[in-house]
Design a protein around this motif. Structure first.
Motif, PDB file in Angstrom:
ATOM      1  N   MET A 197     -30.985 -23.130  18.003  1.00  0.00           N
ATOM      2  CA  MET A 197     -30.930 -22.467  16.694  1.00  0.00           C
ATOM      3  C   MET A 197     -31.430 -21.021  16.746  1.00  0.00           C
ATOM      4  O   MET A 197     -30.940 -20.151  16.023  1.00  0.00           O
ATOM      5  CB  MET A 197     -31.793 -23.254  15.698  1.00  0.00           C
ATOM      6  N   PHE A 198     -32.422 -20.764  17.620  1.00  0.00           N
ATOM      7  CA  PHE A 198     -33.078 -19.446  17.637  1.00  0.00           C
ATOM      8  C   PHE A 198     -33.267 -18.977  19.067  1.00  0.00           C
ATOM      9  O   PHE A 198     -33.355 -19.786  19.998  1.00  0.00           O
ATOM     10  CB  PHE A 198     -34.461 -19.524  16.953  1.00  0.00           C
ATOM     11  N   ASP A 199     -33.365 -17.674  19.222  1.00  0.00           N
ATOM     12  CA  ASP A 199     -33.801 -17.123  20.501  1.00  0.00           C
ATOM     13  C   ASP A 199     -35.295 -17.360  20.639  1.00  0.00           C
ATOM     14  O   ASP A 199     -35.994 -17.630  19.656  1.00  0.00           O
ATOM     15  CB  ASP A 199     -33.496 -15.616  20.554  1.00  0.00           C
ATOM     16  N   GLU A 204     -34.681 -15.742  13.602  1.00  0.00           N
ATOM     17  CA  GLU A 204     -33.354 -15.444  13.053  1.00  0.00           C
ATOM     18  C   GLU A 204     -32.342 -16.380  13.699  1.00  0.00           C
ATOM     19  O   GLU A 204     -32.312 -16.535  14.927  1.00  0.00           O
ATOM     20  CB  GLU A 204     -32.997 -13.983  13.318  1.00  0.00           C
ATOM     21  N   LEU A 205     -31.510 -17.004  12.885  1.00  0.00           N
ATOM     22  CA  LEU A 205     -30.522 -17.954  13.395  1.00  0.00           C
ATOM     23  C   LEU A 205     -29.515 -17.266  14.304  1.00  0.00           C
ATOM     24  O   LEU A 205     -29.013 -16.172  14.001  1.00  0.00           O
ATOM     25  CB  LEU A 205     -29.784 -18.622  12.235  1.00  0.00           C
ATOM     26  N   LEU A 213     -25.453 -25.671  12.097  1.00  0.00           N
ATOM     27  CA  LEU A 213     -25.889 -25.983  10.733  1.00  0.00           C
ATOM     28  C   LEU A 213     -24.699 -26.140   9.793  1.00  0.00           C
ATOM     29  O   LEU A 213     -24.729 -26.975   8.884  1.00  0.00           O
ATOM     30  CB  LEU A 213     -26.814 -24.877  10.214  1.00  0.00           C
ATOM     31  N   SER A 214     -23.647 -25.361  10.006  1.00  0.00           N
ATOM     32  CA  SER A 214     -22.475 -25.456   9.127  1.00  0.00           C
ATOM     33  C   SER A 214     -21.774 -26.805   9.260  1.00  0.00           C
ATOM     34  O   SER A 214     -21.074 -27.233   8.335  1.00  0.00           O
ATOM     35  CB  SER A 214     -21.494 -24.317   9.442  1.00  0.00           C
ATOM     36  N   MET A 215     -21.957 -27.482  10.398  1.00  0.00           N
ATOM     37  CA  MET A 215     -21.356 -28.800  10.572  1.00  0.00           C
ATOM     38  C   MET A 215     -22.303 -29.927  10.162  1.00  0.00           C
ATOM     39  O   MET A 215     -21.867 -30.949   9.635  1.00  0.00           O
ATOM     40  CB  MET A 215     -20.957 -28.987  12.054  1.00  0.00           C
ATOM     41  N   VAL A 216     -23.584 -29.700  10.361  1.00  0.00           N
ATOM     42  CA  VAL A 216     -24.554 -30.786  10.167  1.00  0.00           C
ATOM     43  C   VAL A 216     -25.086 -30.853   8.744  1.00  0.00           C
ATOM     44  O   VAL A 216     -25.107 -31.926   8.105  1.00  0.00           O
ATOM     45  CB  VAL A 216     -25.720 -30.629  11.168  1.00  0.00           C
TER      46      VAL A 216
END
Length: 361
Positions: A197-199, A204-205, A213-216
């Motif tokens: 999700m993050f570095d 920041e995503l 996240l758009s799928m889950v």
């Protein structure tokens, strides 16, 4: 011409006839003697047999007499022994008679004691009757509490059943969309790897994180806000966690910023998959938390798995889960009350205070 017979020829024939007759007589005599001897021998044998039988019978009678004599001797010895035993028993009976006299006195004393105890038992019986009435009242109260507990248990079973249905619905929906996600089969918590999700050390995503996240998130939220479950929904919670490296305060801020970034992204896309009424419902129940380095994930050897510890969890809480805890407290309190009101404790009151009462004191 005929020859003349000689005189010698006539004499010879007579003598021959006489000798034949004498031979026959002799033979007859011999036969008679044989028969007589045979009969005499038979009579002698019968006499011997009869004598032997008499001797055998006499010996048998003699043996029987000896056996009877021995039996009489044994009986005489037995009678003598019995006489000695009777004498000994007479002495014992005399001793027992003395003991019985003493025991009779003791029994009379015990009888007096029993009469006194009887009076005490009658008094205790009155107390027990009074306690029985109290127990009946307590039993009536327990029956009412039991009915209440059964009703509460039904509510708990219903709540537990709803949570299991929600978790099952989430698993089916993700499986239907071929989404391989880490969702807890007991709590329904969805774990998102922060490394995706993050570095590192960022909040920041990433593009891959947004795609995930758009799928889950739409699938997760749509199930929870379904008409069948939303009336039970209390909260949708987004929790952020870091690994155990670094400062706690810094990690706390980082975990909060990461969970907030996930929540902000969810709010940005909520209109794409939710109805207008559901958007407001989501905003009303959405909660964001940061937990810093608390609750790290351990590997099989018990060591901290830092990659797995850096995560974001999306979970839910039903409205009545807090009520379950309260009900459990109530039930535990009722169980303590039942044990205090049990017949055993009532019996202990008849002889003194119970151990529980002593602790209260």
């Amino acid at each position: 011409m005929h020859k003349k017979r000689r005189p010698e020829d006539g004499g010879f024939n007579i003598w021959r006839s006489y000798s034949d007759m004498m031979a026959g007589v002799l033979l007859l005599f011999v036969l008679i003697m044989c028969v007589t001897l045979f009969q005499a021998q038979k009579s002698y044998n019968d006499s011997l047999k009869e004598r032997d039988e008499k001797i055998a019978l006499q010996e048998k009678y003699t043996e029987e007499l000896l056996e009877k004599q021995n039996a009489l001797d044994e009986q005489a010895g037995t009678l003598k022994s019995q006489d000695e035993k009777i004498e000994s028993q007479d002495k014992e009976l005399s001793s027992l008679a003395e003991r019985l006299t003493n025991q009779q006195k003791t029994l009379e004393e015990q009888q007096k004691t029993l009469e006194e105890q009887q009076k005490k038992l009658e008094e205790q019986q009155k107390k027990l009757s009074s306690q029985k009435e109290k127990l009946e009242e307590q039993q009536s109260s327990l029956d009412e509490k039991t009915e209440l507990l059964e009703s509460q248990q039904q509510q708990i079973d219903k709540i537990i059943g709803v949570k299991a249905e929600v978790v099952e619905a989430l698993q089916k929906e993700f499986a239907k969309k071929n989404l391989n996600v880490d969702i807890d089969s007991q709590t329904g918590a969805l774990t998102l790897n922060a490394n995706v999700m993050f570095d590192y050390d960022q909040a920041e995503l990433t593009d891959s994180g947004k795609r995930t996240l758009s799928m889950v998130l739409p699938t997760y939220c749509k199930v929870l806000l379904n008409d069948s479950y939303k009336k039970y929904l209390g909260e949708i919670i987004i929790d952020g966690y870091t690994d155990t490296d670094g400062d706690y305060s810094y990690n706390l801020e980082l975990s909060q910023r990461r969970s907030l970034a996930v929540a902000q992204y969810l709010l940005n896309i909520e209109g794409d998959f939710l109805k207008d009424t559901q958007v407001q419902e989501l905003q009303d129940c959405l909660t964001v938390n940061g937990h810093s380095m608390a609750d790290p994930v351990l590997d099989a050897d018990g060591n901290v798995d830092k990659d797995a510890s850096r995560r974001v969890e999306v979970k839910f809480r039903l409205k009545d889960e807090e009520m379950i805890q309260e009900l459990n407290k109530i039930m535990q309190g009722d169980q303590k009350t039942e044990s205090a009101d049990s017949p055993d404790s009532a019996d202990s009151e008849s002889t003194g205070k119970s151990s529980a009462d002593k602790k209260k004191e």
